[in-house]
Scaffold this motif. Structure first.
Motif, PDB file in Angstrom:
ATOM      1  N   TYR A  84       0.889  -1.168   0.024  1.00 29.78           N
ATOM      2  CA  TYR A  84      -0.025   0.157   0.026  1.00 29.78           C
ATOM      3  C   TYR A  84       0.929   1.245   0.048  1.00 29.78           C
ATOM      4  O   TYR A  84       0.644   2.210  -0.747  1.00 29.78           O
ATOM      5  N   ARG A  85       2.093   1.266   0.900  1.00 28.10           N
ATOM      6  CA  ARG A  85       2.876   2.350   0.961  1.00 28.10           C
ATOM      7  C   ARG A  85       3.642   2.506  -0.316  1.00 28.10           C
ATOM      8  O   ARG A  85       3.805   3.517  -0.623  1.00 28.10           O
ATOM      9  N   ALA A  86       4.119   1.462  -0.859  1.00 26.27           N
ATOM     10  CA  ALA A  86       4.763   1.434  -2.123  1.00 26.27           C
ATOM     11  C   ALA A  86       4.192   1.879  -3.259  1.00 26.27           C
ATOM     12  O   ALA A  86       4.626   2.742  -4.250  1.00 26.27           O
ATOM     13  N   LEU A  87       2.700   1.675  -3.573  1.00 31.18           N
ATOM     14  CA  LEU A  87       1.966   2.245  -4.561  1.00 31.18           C
ATOM     15  C   LEU A  87       1.872   3.638  -4.593  1.00 31.18           C
ATOM     16  O   LEU A  87       1.286   4.058  -5.449  1.00 31.18           O
ATOM     17  N   LYS A  88       2.191   4.068  -3.166  1.00 30.40           N
ATOM     18  CA  LYS A  88       1.834   5.675  -2.951  1.00 30.40           C
ATOM     19  C   LYS A  88       3.183   6.447  -3.302  1.00 30.40           C
ATOM     20  O   LYS A  88       3.549   7.532  -2.767  1.00 30.40           O
ATOM     21  N   ASP A  89       4.575   5.574  -3.782  1.00 25.97           N
ATOM     22  CA  ASP A  89       5.683   5.907  -3.855  1.00 25.97           C
ATOM     23  C   ASP A  89       6.428   6.317  -2.729  1.00 25.97           C
ATOM     24  O   ASP A  89       7.358   7.168  -2.807  1.00 25.97           O
ATOM     25  N   SER A  90       6.252   5.541  -1.501  1.00 24.22           N
ATOM     26  CA  SER A  90       6.943   5.862  -0.500  1.00 24.22           C
ATOM     27  C   SER A  90       8.132   4.887  -0.506  1.00 24.22           C
ATOM     28  O   SER A  90       8.076   3.813  -0.813  1.00 24.22           O
ATOM     29  N   LEU A  91       9.362   5.909  -0.254  1.00 20.21           N
ATOM     30  CA  LEU A  91      10.663   4.950  -0.311  1.00 20.21           C
ATOM     31  C   LEU A  91      10.621   3.837   1.070  1.00 20.21           C
ATOM     32  O   LEU A  91      11.029   2.798   0.753  1.00 20.21           O
ATOM     33  N   ARG A  92      10.265   4.244   2.042  1.00 13.93           N
ATOM     34  CA  ARG A  92      10.122   3.298   3.149  1.00 13.93           C
ATOM     35  C   ARG A  92       9.144   2.124   2.753  1.00 13.93           C
ATOM     36  O   ARG A  92       9.687   0.841   3.186  1.00 13.93           O
TER      37      ARG A  92
END
Length: 290
Positions: A84-92
């Motif tokens: 979910y976070r990766a799909l929002k382009d979060s590096l973490r």
């Protein structure tokens, strides 16, 4: 993030298949229970005799059930949240997702090549394939040249890199201490039971040790690829450390004899790796794309 749709599809498959395989492993209970057999080496082995792992030894079945619990309780939530976070382009989120995929890849490679054949075999193979391609695509999606600039300059690279080098050396010494005596005196490795070879030791010595060593050196030198490799090995180490700790507890409950070094070493390293993961995540700049 590049390849969003493909990675999302692969991870969807991983979630469905791993939940199914893990629940079968945890809750299947058909069978007469523990029995003893004599291996072709003449060693007396206690066979678990129940459920999915009925043909595995008591020690390996205990590890399998513990790993299944960690996969459902920790691995699945982590892969969902990090996706979910990766799909929002979060590096973490992307780094955590890459490390978590490393956990799934390592786990199901060991299930295919170590565990005795069972009805979930083809599911394990599908999980290896999905994990491998999702992991590869995610690794390819990073802009390596710009990655180091997205980490805080105060990141304690000497501590993180030094720990990885120390971990690689400790793991090498642990497993070589198990292997070398079999080379010099022709004996069978302790704990091999009715299995054919040392799969976990092979995976660790062939992949984990050199990756941890290389990533540690590159991170200390602040090389861009060192940040990515270190993130992967630390994130993967966190989930695998939790699984190993659960395995030790499960084997203890099952009455399996274990070496004192393994009992102390793996939980201790798990705590340090968890601390390393917190340090790494805290020192990623709030926004940024690599």
């Amino acid at each position: 993030m590049k390849y969003k749709r493909t990675i999302s599809l692969l991870i969807g498959c991983i979630i469905i298949l791993s939940v199914f395989a893990s629940l079968v492993g945890i809750f299947s209970n058909a069978g007469s229970g523990v029995r003893q057999i004599e291996s072709f080496r003449g060693e007396t082995i206690k066979i678990y005799g129940k459920g999915l792992y009925s043909n595995d030894s008591v020690a390996v079945a205990a590890q399998g059930i513990a790993q299944d619990i960690i996969t459902v309780a920790l691995g699945i939530p982590l892969i969902i949240v990090s996706l979910y976070r990766a799909l929002k382009d979060s590096l973490r989120g992307r780094l955590l997702l890459t490390g978590t995929l490393g956990y799934f890849l390592y786990t199901y490679i060991s299930y295919v090549f170590l565990w005795m054949y069972n009805p979930m075999f083809i599911v394990y193979v599908m999980l290896i394939s999905a994990s491998f391609f999702a992991f590869t695509l995610l690794m390819m999606s990073f802009d390596i040249k710009n990655l180091s600039s997205l980490f805080n300059k105060k990141l304690p690279v000497k501590f993180l890199g030094g720990f990885q080098i120390f971990f690689a050396a400790a793991l090498w010494l642990l497993w070589m201490g198990k292997i070398i005596p079999t080379i010099t005196n022709g004996a069978v490795p302790v704990g091999l039971e009715h299995y054919t070879t040392l799969v976990i030791q092979g995976l660790d010595l062939g992949f984990i040790v050199p990756i941890a060593l290389l990533s540690g050196v590159l991170l200390i030198k602040r090389k861009p690829f060192g940040y990515l490799l270190s993130s992967v090995i630390i994130m993967k180490g966190f989930t695998m450390g939790a699984a190993l700790t659960a395995m030790i507890i499960s084997q203890y409950i099952a009455g399996v004899s274990m070496g004192i070094i393994e009992i102390i070493m793996f939980p201790m390293f798990s705590l340090v790796i968890f601390y390393c993961m917190i340090l790494l995540l805290k020192n990623i700049n709030g926004k940024g794309y690599a």
